[in-house]
Each structure stands twice: as structure tokens, then as C-alpha cells.
Design a protein around this motif. Structure first.
Motif, PDB file in Angstrom:
ATOM      1  N   VAL A 124      91.482  62.774 -85.010  1.00  0.00           N
ATOM      2  CA  VAL A 124      90.447  63.233 -85.947  1.00  0.00           C
ATOM      3  C   VAL A 124      90.243  62.225 -87.079  1.00  0.00           C
ATOM      4  O   VAL A 124      89.123  62.063 -87.590  1.00  0.00           O
ATOM      5  N   LEU A 125      91.307  61.521 -87.473  1.00  0.00           N
ATOM      6  CA  LEU A 125      91.208  60.582 -88.586  1.00  0.00           C
ATOM      7  C   LEU A 125      90.527  59.273 -88.210  1.00  0.00           C
ATOM      8  O   LEU A 125      90.137  58.505 -89.089  1.00  0.00           O
ATOM      9  N   VAL A 126      90.376  59.004 -86.918  1.00  0.00           N
ATOM     10  CA  VAL A 126      89.856  57.710 -86.480  1.00  0.00           C
ATOM     11  C   VAL A 126      88.455  57.431 -87.012  1.00  0.00           C
ATOM     12  O   VAL A 126      88.195  56.333 -87.534  1.00  0.00           O
ATOM     13  N   PRO A 127      87.483  58.352 -86.922  1.00  0.00           N
ATOM     14  CA  PRO A 127      86.143  58.040 -87.454  1.00  0.00           C
ATOM     15  C   PRO A 127      86.150  57.685 -88.932  1.00  0.00           C
ATOM     16  O   PRO A 127      85.366  56.834 -89.376  1.00  0.00           O
ATOM     17  N   ALA A 129      88.744  56.325 -90.559  1.00  0.00           N
ATOM     18  CA  ALA A 129      89.450  55.062 -90.752  1.00  0.00           C
ATOM     19  C   ALA A 129      88.619  53.857 -90.326  1.00  0.00           C
ATOM     20  O   ALA A 129      88.875  52.742 -90.768  1.00  0.00           O
ATOM     21  N   MET A 130      87.629  54.060 -89.464  1.00  0.00           N
ATOM     22  CA  MET A 130      86.799  52.953 -88.984  1.00  0.00           C
ATOM     23  C   MET A 130      85.909  52.404 -90.098  1.00  0.00           C
ATOM     24  O   MET A 130      85.496  53.132 -91.000  1.00  0.00           O
ATOM     25  N   ALA A 131      85.626  51.107 -90.014  1.00  0.00           N
ATOM     26  CA  ALA A 131      84.707  50.488 -90.967  1.00  0.00           C
ATOM     27  C   ALA A 131      83.304  51.036 -90.747  1.00  0.00           C
ATOM     28  O   ALA A 131      82.861  51.171 -89.600  1.00  0.00           O
ATOM     29  N   PRO A 132      82.580  51.370 -91.817  1.00  0.00           N
ATOM     30  CA  PRO A 132      81.200  51.840 -91.648  1.00  0.00           C
ATOM     31  C   PRO A 132      80.327  50.867 -90.875  1.00  0.00           C
ATOM     32  O   PRO A 132      79.388  51.287 -90.196  1.00  0.00           O
ATOM     33  N   VAL A 133      80.626  49.566 -90.963  1.00  0.00           N
ATOM     34  CA  VAL A 133      79.847  48.585 -90.197  1.00  0.00           C
ATOM     35  C   VAL A 133      80.029  48.821 -88.704  1.00  0.00           C
ATOM     36  O   VAL A 133      79.059  48.824 -87.930  1.00  0.00           O
ATOM     37  N   SER A 134      81.268  49.016 -88.266  1.00  0.00           N
ATOM     38  CA  SER A 134      81.527  49.284 -86.851  1.00  0.00           C
ATOM     39  C   SER A 134      80.893  50.605 -86.426  1.00  0.00           C
ATOM     40  O   SER A 134      80.369  50.725 -85.308  1.00  0.00           O
ATOM     41  N   ILE A 135      80.926  51.585 -87.313  1.00  0.00           N
ATOM     42  CA  ILE A 135      80.299  52.873 -87.015  1.00  0.00           C
ATOM     43  C   ILE A 135      78.791  52.702 -86.852  1.00  0.00           C
ATOM     44  O   ILE A 135      78.180  53.273 -85.931  1.00  0.00           O
ATOM     45  N   GLY A 136      78.184  51.917 -87.730  1.00  0.00           N
ATOM     46  CA  GLY A 136      76.749  51.679 -87.616  1.00  0.00           C
ATOM     47  C   GLY A 136      76.381  50.977 -86.319  1.00  0.00           C
ATOM     48  O   GLY A 136      75.390  51.331 -85.663  1.00  0.00           O
ATOM     49  N   VAL A 137      77.196  49.991 -85.912  1.00  0.00           N
ATOM     50  CA  VAL A 137      76.950  49.290 -84.641  1.00  0.00           C
ATOM     51  C   VAL A 137      77.043  50.261 -83.477  1.00  0.00           C
ATOM     52  O   VAL A 137      76.202  50.269 -82.564  1.00  0.00           O
ATOM     53  N   LEU A 138      78.072  51.099 -83.477  1.00  0.00           N
ATOM     54  CA  LEU A 138      78.283  52.055 -82.388  1.00  0.00           C
ATOM     55  C   LEU A 138      77.094  53.004 -82.244  1.00  0.00           C
ATOM     56  O   LEU A 138      76.499  53.135 -81.171  1.00  0.00           O
ATOM     57  N   TRP A 139      76.737  53.667 -83.341  1.00  0.00           N
ATOM     58  CA  TRP A 139      75.695  54.687 -83.254  1.00  0.00           C
ATOM     59  C   TRP A 139      74.305  54.083 -83.124  1.00  0.00           C
ATOM     60  O   TRP A 139      73.391  54.729 -82.592  1.00  0.00           O
ATOM     61  N   SER A 140      74.112  52.849 -83.568  1.00  0.00           N
ATOM     62  CA  SER A 140      72.840  52.176 -83.323  1.00  0.00           C
ATOM     63  C   SER A 140      72.615  51.994 -81.826  1.00  0.00           C
ATOM     64  O   SER A 140      71.493  52.176 -81.326  1.00  0.00           O
ATOM     65  N   PHE A 141      73.681  51.641 -81.103  1.00  0.00           N
ATOM     66  CA  PHE A 141      73.543  51.457 -79.664  1.00  0.00           C
ATOM     67  C   PHE A 141      73.425  52.802 -78.940  1.00  0.00           C
ATOM     68  O   PHE A 141      72.782  52.900 -77.899  1.00  0.00           O
ATOM     69  N   VAL A 142      74.039  53.843 -79.495  1.00  0.00           N
ATOM     70  CA  VAL A 142      73.895  55.173 -78.899  1.00  0.00           C
ATOM     71  C   VAL A 142      72.427  55.592 -78.936  1.00  0.00           C
ATOM     72  O   VAL A 142      71.882  56.122 -77.955  1.00  0.00           O
ATOM     73  N   TYR A 143      71.745  55.352 -80.063  1.00  0.00           N
ATOM     74  CA  TYR A 143      70.365  55.817 -80.247  1.00  0.00           C
ATOM     75  C   TYR A 143      69.319  54.760 -79.900  1.00  0.00           C
ATOM     76  O   TYR A 143      68.125  55.002 -80.109  1.00  0.00           O
ATOM     77  N   ALA A 144      69.739  53.593 -79.406  1.00  0.00           N
ATOM     78  CA  ALA A 144      68.766  52.537 -79.086  1.00  0.00           C
ATOM     79  C   ALA A 144      67.721  53.065 -78.109  1.00  0.00           C
ATOM     80  O   ALA A 144      68.049  53.739 -77.123  1.00  0.00           O
ATOM     81  N   GLY A 145      66.455  52.748 -78.368  1.00  0.00           N
ATOM     82  CA  GLY A 145      65.362  53.353 -77.603  1.00  0.00           C
ATOM     83  C   GLY A 145      65.278  52.908 -76.160  1.00  0.00           C
ATOM     84  O   GLY A 145      65.095  53.725 -75.254  1.00  0.00           O
ATOM     85  N   ASN A 146      65.421  51.622 -75.891  1.00  0.00           N
ATOM     86  CA  ASN A 146      65.188  51.125 -74.532  1.00  0.00           C
ATOM     87  C   ASN A 146      66.420  51.209 -73.642  1.00  0.00           C
ATOM     88  O   ASN A 146      66.314  51.491 -72.454  1.00  0.00           O
ATOM     89  N   PHE A 147      67.590  50.941 -74.212  1.00  0.00           N
ATOM     90  CA  PHE A 147      68.782  50.870 -73.362  1.00  0.00           C
ATOM     91  C   PHE A 147      70.004  51.503 -74.034  1.00  0.00           C
ATOM     92  O   PHE A 147      71.131  51.098 -73.777  1.00  0.00           O
ATOM     93  N   LEU A 179      73.666  62.388 -89.760  1.00  0.00           N
ATOM     94  CA  LEU A 179      74.649  62.845 -88.781  1.00  0.00           C
ATOM     95  C   LEU A 179      75.768  61.819 -88.620  1.00  0.00           C
ATOM     96  O   LEU A 179      76.948  62.175 -88.498  1.00  0.00           O
ATOM     97  N   THR A 180      75.418  60.542 -88.645  1.00  0.00           N
ATOM     98  CA  THR A 180      76.430  59.489 -88.574  1.00  0.00           C
ATOM     99  C   THR A 180      77.331  59.518 -89.796  1.00  0.00           C
ATOM    100  O   THR A 180      78.552  59.338 -89.695  1.00  0.00           O
ATOM    101  N   GLN A 181      76.747  59.761 -90.964  1.00  0.00           N
ATOM    102  CA  GLN A 181      77.538  59.882 -92.188  1.00  0.00           C
ATOM    103  C   GLN A 181      78.500  61.063 -92.082  1.00  0.00           C
ATOM    104  O   GLN A 181      79.667  60.964 -92.499  1.00  0.00           O
ATOM    105  N   ILE A 182      78.050  62.160 -91.517  1.00  0.00           N
ATOM    106  CA  ILE A 182      78.919  63.330 -91.339  1.00  0.00           C
ATOM    107  C   ILE A 182      80.069  62.990 -90.405  1.00  0.00           C
ATOM    108  O   ILE A 182      81.230  63.346 -90.661  1.00  0.00           O
ATOM    109  N   TRP A 183      79.771  62.307 -89.297  1.00  0.00           N
ATOM    110  CA  TRP A 183      80.824  61.934 -88.338  1.00  0.00           C
ATOM    111  C   TRP A 183      81.873  61.055 -89.003  1.00  0.00           C
ATOM    112  O   TRP A 183      83.064  61.173 -88.725  1.00  0.00           O
ATOM    113  N   ASN A 184      81.429  60.198 -89.914  1.00  0.00           N
ATOM    114  CA  ASN A 184      82.350  59.298 -90.606  1.00  0.00           C
ATOM    115  C   ASN A 184      83.154  59.994 -91.697  1.00  0.00           C
ATOM    116  O   ASN A 184      84.357  59.730 -91.868  1.00  0.00           O
TER     117      ASN A 184
END
Length: 630
Positions: A124-127, A129-147, A179-184
Motif C-alpha cells: 500500500v505504501l508503494v504509490p 513512496a514513488m516519485a511523482p515524476v515516475s507516477i506521471g510517466v506511468l499514468w500518462s502511458f495508461v491513458y495515452a490515446g493511441n497506444f 485520480l492520479t493524485q489520489i492514487w499517490n
């Protein structure tokens, strides 16, 4: 001979007489270094930022024109400011509600006994502890429109018609960032709520059980009153963190589409560092500072303990200690009873099934996105951009990791910078953590033992208020001042900037640790002939060693994940940290850099994830002391 009080005082040794009515010099020496440094690295930059807001500057001609309140007047007259303020309020409200509700529910589940509880607490603590930059990269690719991963999942299960450009709609984009902020941030609330639940006496629930109270009655009559101070505190912290959100917006949307996710923090950044309008940017950031400080004042007003304390008890100003020592105002359990709808055996089975589902949901919510990040880092670059998208890789490969760790010529420029940036993050994190915890240990002792005196109580309040100042408000004067002093792109400049965040955090945590040490221990050492310095070094420091370790862990995590200061104050790979290098990948629109980007993101989360798993009990102890990471 009759001995009066006056003659008795006259017969005392001169050294003892000097102590009557005033504090020993050692008390002031413990807090002076911290207060002086904070005045230099926070107070002066804030004043300089205020001065900037009253001027119109031209960085090319280096001309400064004093305009008074014109920057503020112009700001209040533009609709961009009011739209940004409205988005900030909406974003903060959504993030705070989600963070508080989810964090509290997670804590209630994790406070129960079940197989694998320790592992799930770490997951539960992992999100968080992660850097917000890494979180942004992760969720940007989750929501990417084309792929993106989400569209790939929809295609794989035959619902490709539902795939869409998730960031194409502005309002939806703002909600997805929230939602990403909440996850973090939800794990931070979980951490504080869990520490408060663990400090609650078991006898309270046992007494309620004997009175026939069910789970709902016990929660509203016992648990909720006990959690109230910590709940209010975590809500204020979540509000301030939401107001200051910058890293995630920078990575995910850059304030877009259009201006749909442009909050005050992003608007102030654009005015200052994209349009180079330092005066206008400083004015916007000062408004953000006022909002943050208003929340801090609300915290002190609502959460400061108002009950009388004994003369020997140090004054408490933070809710972490209040939550641990206070007893809830018990709410009378209603005399009425509700007729059960299910047979007791059936009800127990239903509760057991629902509880297991809750445990599974928490594990999926916390771990699945992180597992997805690791998974895509092992995928070939061609799999990451194929259309229609799919989450099923054609193969798994370590090529992405080879490109960032071996730093060969075939790798991109940004990939070759990853090893050095990891080293920079580690060195800066260790140095800044040791320095701030060392100073915080001295200051924490002074605030814990002499907090009843006006100088120390006021100083502590001011010190804690500096923790509520947005980093954006400080980074602008740092950039201007450091550029003139030659501190841009140096370890020293980054360490000074990081200390503005870490020094109040370390002092606050160590104050709480020293408050748990009985005064009798110090008196016994003095009777044995120890000087104050010897007593502090040989008696108290070993006792509070767990608190020192907890403070070091928190400070290292904050330092490792910090992005804004490092991005603005460094310019070459010689000093750039791993969050800055990860962000740099996004400026290169080359598909073959996506794999190394995700590999670098995974490498960046390994240290904080390891801390979450192996030092969980110290993190809980830090939360119990009232410590927070922003």
C-alpha cells in the motif's frame, strides 16, 4: 538564625543563581542553528520573492521597474487567474475527498488481522513512496490515446469501441489527474490513520463489545472520535499537497489540453519560467502561498490541543502527538438496536467474503499499476506504439535496461545519463538527510523540552509554517539569487534548496521522539555528573535512535523524489537527479526512447519501494510522530 527566601537565594552558588528564572544557554544553542538557517534559506527568499512581485523585470536587459501592486491588480483582472483558481479549488476538493475516504478505508482494513497483512501494508505504501515524476510517466502511458494500456486492455477484451483519447476532453483530463493524485497520496492518509488506530487502547472496543455494540456502532462511537484529530490533520495535509501539485501536472498534461488542467501552481510556473515574467509569476505564487498558509493556520486553530497540561508535560502543537496521547470524547452508544436481517452465521460469512474482497481490491489498486510499469519496461519498443494497442507483449527483453545501465553509444543521449543521475540522487539524498536530521535532532530536543516558553513555542510554529510554503514560491528567488552567486548546477545549491523542505520535517519528527523520553532520565544523568552535552550525546541520542532512523528514511525519500528544485537549479548531467532525467525523456519525441524511459522509471522507484518494504515499521513510527512527506 532565621533563613528567609531572600537569604536562601543569596547563599546559592553563582552558577545555580544564574539558572533561576531563565533557561540554560544549551537550550537556545539547540535550536539556534536550525532557526538561523531557516531564516536564511526560507525567510530571505520569501522576502525577495515579495520584492519581485512588486517589480516588472526584463531578464534580457536586466532592468527592474518598480510597479507596486500593479502585478496583483493585473492578475486579479485577468480571467486566466480566476479560471486557474477555480480549477485549483475543484482539483483540491476532489483530491482531498478521495484521499481521505480511501486512506481511511484502507487503514481500517489493514488494522485487522489476516494472513499477509505485513506484505499488504508495504504494498500500500508503494504509490506514496514513488516519485511523482515516475507516477506521471506511468499514468500518462495508461491513458495515452493511441497506444495506452487502458485502450490496449479494452481492445484485448473485445471492447475496442470504448477506446478513446482520454486526455482529449479537458474536464475529463482534470479528473484523471486528480485520480492520479489520489492514487499517490491516499497511502499517506492510510499511514497516519493506521498509526492512530494502532495507538487506540483495545479496552475501548472490548467495553463496547460487552455492551452489545456492533461494528457500525463501535466505529461511530469509539473509532471515529479517536481518529478525529488525525483525520483532521491528514485532511489539511492533503489539501496543502493538492494545492502545491506540480510534478504530476508537468508530466501528464503540461496544463492542457488547452488550459483545462492549468492550476495556480502551473500558471505561476509558466509566467515565471516560460514567459520569464518574474514579477507576475511571483505575484501568482504569493497568492498560492497565502492559500497554503491559510490551511496551515486552520490546522493550528483546529488541531492545537486546548486541554490543560501538567507543569512537567511539554507543550504539544502537532496533531501526531495529540492523536497519540489524547483520549476521544466518547459518544454514548444509542440504546436502540437494529433487528438483524441475516442469520448470525450467514452474516459472519458475508462479512468474511466482503473483507477478503476489500483486501484483494486494495492489493490490486496499489500493486497492479506498479506491476504494469515493470511489465512495459520489459517490452520491446515496437510493442509500445503498435496499433491497435495491446497489453500482451510479443516478447520480453532486458534491452531497455541494457540501454540505460550500460550507456552504450547505441543508446539515446538521455538514456546514457541515467546511471550518473542515480548516483547524484543517492549522494544528494544521503548528504542532505544527514545534515538535516543532525540539526533536527538538536532542534527537536530544544522544542520538546522547552516548548512551554514563548520563544520556543513561537519559533516552532513559525518553523512548521515554513513547511506549508509552496516550493514554487521559493524556487523563483533561488533561481535568481543562485544565478548571481554561481550556485546553479551545483550540489550545494540543490542541498540548500532541499533543506527548506527537510529541516522542518526533521525537527518536527525529532521533537515528537524526544517527548516520549521521560525527564527522569535526564535528571538521573545530571545527578551522575554529566554535562548537558554529554547527557544529550551519550544518554538521549541512543534512546531516540529509532526516531532518528525514521527521520533519515523520510528525509531520504523526500530528497530522492524531489523534482521541481532539481529541474530549475540544475542544467547539466553533472548534477541532475533521476527525476529530472526521466522528465527529459518526454522532450524527445522518439519512439525508441520509450523503452528506456520506462526502464529508468523502474530504476527510480527501486530505492523508495525497498524502503517501503523493509522499513515499514519506521515509516509507521514517523507517521505516529506526526511526520508527513509532500
Amino acid at each position: 538564625m532565621t533563613v528567609t527566601a531572600e537569604t536562601a537565594t543569596m547563599t546559592l552558588p553563582s552558577k545555580k543563581r544564574r539558572r533561576i528564572g531563565r533557561l540554560p544557554a544549551f537550550a537556545y544553542l539547540t535550536v539556534t542553528p536550525t532557526l538561523v538557517l531557516m531564516a536564511l534559506i526560507v525567510g530571505l527568499p520569501l522576502l525577495y520573492s515579495l520584492y519581485l512581485s512588486f517589480n516588472s523585470t526584463n531578464p534580457i536587459t536586466k532592468r527592474w521597474i518598480f510597479v507596486g501592486f500593479a502585478n496583483y491588480t493585473k492578475m486579479f483582472e485577468t480571467m486566466d487567474f480566476w479560471y486557474a483558481l477555480a480549477r485549483t479549488a475543484y482539483f483540491s476538493a476532489l483530491a482531498v475527498v478521495g484521499t481521505t475516504v480511501l486512506g481511511t478505508l484502507f487503514a481500517l482494513v489493514l488494522n485487522q488481522t489476516f494472513a499477509g497483512r505485513g506484505a499488504l501494508r508495504s504494498i500500500v505504501l508503494v504509490p506514496w513512496a514513488m516519485a511523482p515524476v515516475s507516477i506521471g510517466v506511468l499514468w500518462s502511458f495508461v491513458y495515452a490515446g493511441n497506444f495506452g494500456l487502458l485502450n490496449g486492455f479494452l481492445h484485448d477484451i473485445g471492447l475496442g469501441r470504448l477506446a478513446t483519447a482520454w486526455f482529449g476532453d479537458g474536464f475529463r483530463a482534470l479528473n484523471l489527474v486528480a485520480l492520479t493524485q489520489i492514487w499517490n497520496q491516499a497511502p499517506l492518509t492510510t499511514l497516519m490513520m493506521l498509526s492512530a488506530l494502532q495507538s487506540m487502547p483495545a479496552s475501548l472496543n472490548r467495553a463496547a463489545l460487552l455492551d452489545g455494540a456492533g461494528p457500525v456502532k463501535r466505529f461511530f462511537s469509539i473509532t471515529l472520535p479517536w481518529l478525529k484529530p488525525t483525520l483532521l490533520f491528514s485532511t489539511i495535509i492533503a489539501t496543502i499537497n493538492a494545492l502545491m501539485t506540480f510534478d504530476i501536472i508537468w508530466i501528464m498534461t503540461r496544463g492542457g489540453p488547452g488550459a483545462a488542467t492549468t492550476t495556480l501552481s502551473w500558471l505561476g510556473y509558466m509566467q515565471s519560467f516560460q514567459f520569464l515574467k518574474f514579477g507576475e509569476g511571483a505575484a501568482i505564487l504569493y497568492v498560492l502561498t497565502i492559500l497554503s498558509l491559510a490551511c496551515a493556520i486552520l490546522y493550528f486553530f483546529v488541531l492545537s490541543p486546548r486541554r490543560a497540561t501538567s507543569a512537567s508535560a511539554p507543550a504539544e502543537v502537532e496533531v501526531g502527538v495529540a492523536a497519540r496521547k489524547a483520549r476521544p470524547t466518547m459518544v454514548a452508544i444509542p440504546p436502540w438496536t437494529v433487528r438483524p436481517l441475516l442469520h448470525p452465521a450467514t452474516a459472519r460469512t458475508v462479512r468474511s467474503v466482503l473483507f477478503r474482497l476489500a483486501v484483494a481490491a486494495i492489493a490490486i489498486w496499489s500493486f497492479l499499476p506498479v506491476a504494469a510499469l515493470v511489465f512495459i519496461s520489459l517490452s520491446p519498443a515496437t510493442d509500445l506504439i503498435r496499433t491497435p494497442p495491446s497489453i500482451i507483449p510479443s516478447t520480453l527483453t532486458f534491452e531497455n535496461y541494457r540501454m540505460v545501465l550500460m550507456a552504450e553509444g547505441t543508446a539515446g543521449v538521455q538514456a546514457q545519463r541515467v546511471p550518473v543521475s542515480l548516483f547524484n540522487s543517492f549522494v544528494i539524498g544521503v548528504i542532505v538527510s544527514v545534515i538535516n536530521v543532525a540539526l533536527g535532532t538538536f532542534a527537536g530536543y530544544g522544542f520538546a523540552r522547552y516548548g512551554r516558553h514563548r520563544f520556543f513555542s513561537v519559533s516552532l510554529w513559525v518553523l512548521l509554517l515554513t513547511r506549508m510554503v509552496p516550493a514554487l514560491t521559493l524556487v523563483l528567488p533561488f533561481f535568481v539569487i543562485f544565478r548571481s552567486l554561481g550556485l546553479i548546477d551545483t550540489y550545494l545549491g540543490v542541498i540548500i534548496a532541499y533543506s527548506t523542505i527537510l529541516m522542518p520535517l526533521a525537527a518536527w519528527m525529532m521533537k515528537s521522539s524526544f517527548e516520549t523520553v521521560p525527564l527522569s532520565l535526564e535528571r538521573a544523568a545530571e545527578i551522575d555528573g554529566c554535562s548537558r552535552w554529554t547527557m544529550f550525546r551519550k544518554v538521549l541520542v541512543p534512546v531516540v535512535r529509532p526516531g532518528i532512523i525514521a527521520a533519515l528514511i523520510f528525509c531520504f525519500l523526500v530528497s530522492w523524489n524531489e523534482f521541481l528544485f532539481a529541474m530549475i537549479l540544475t542544467s547539466t548531467p553533472r548534477t541532475q537527479t533521476i527525476p529530472v532525467i526521466i522528465a527529459g525523456f518526454l522532450n524527445q519525441a522518439r519512439f525508441y526512447e520509450y523503452g528506456p524511459l520506462f526502464a529508468a522509471s523502474v530504476l527510480a522507484i527501486i530505492p523508495p519501494v525497498a524502503v517501503a518494504f523493509f522499513f515499514q515499521r519506521y515509516l509507521v513510527q514517523g507517521a505516529l510522530s506526526g511526520a508527513v512527506k509532500g
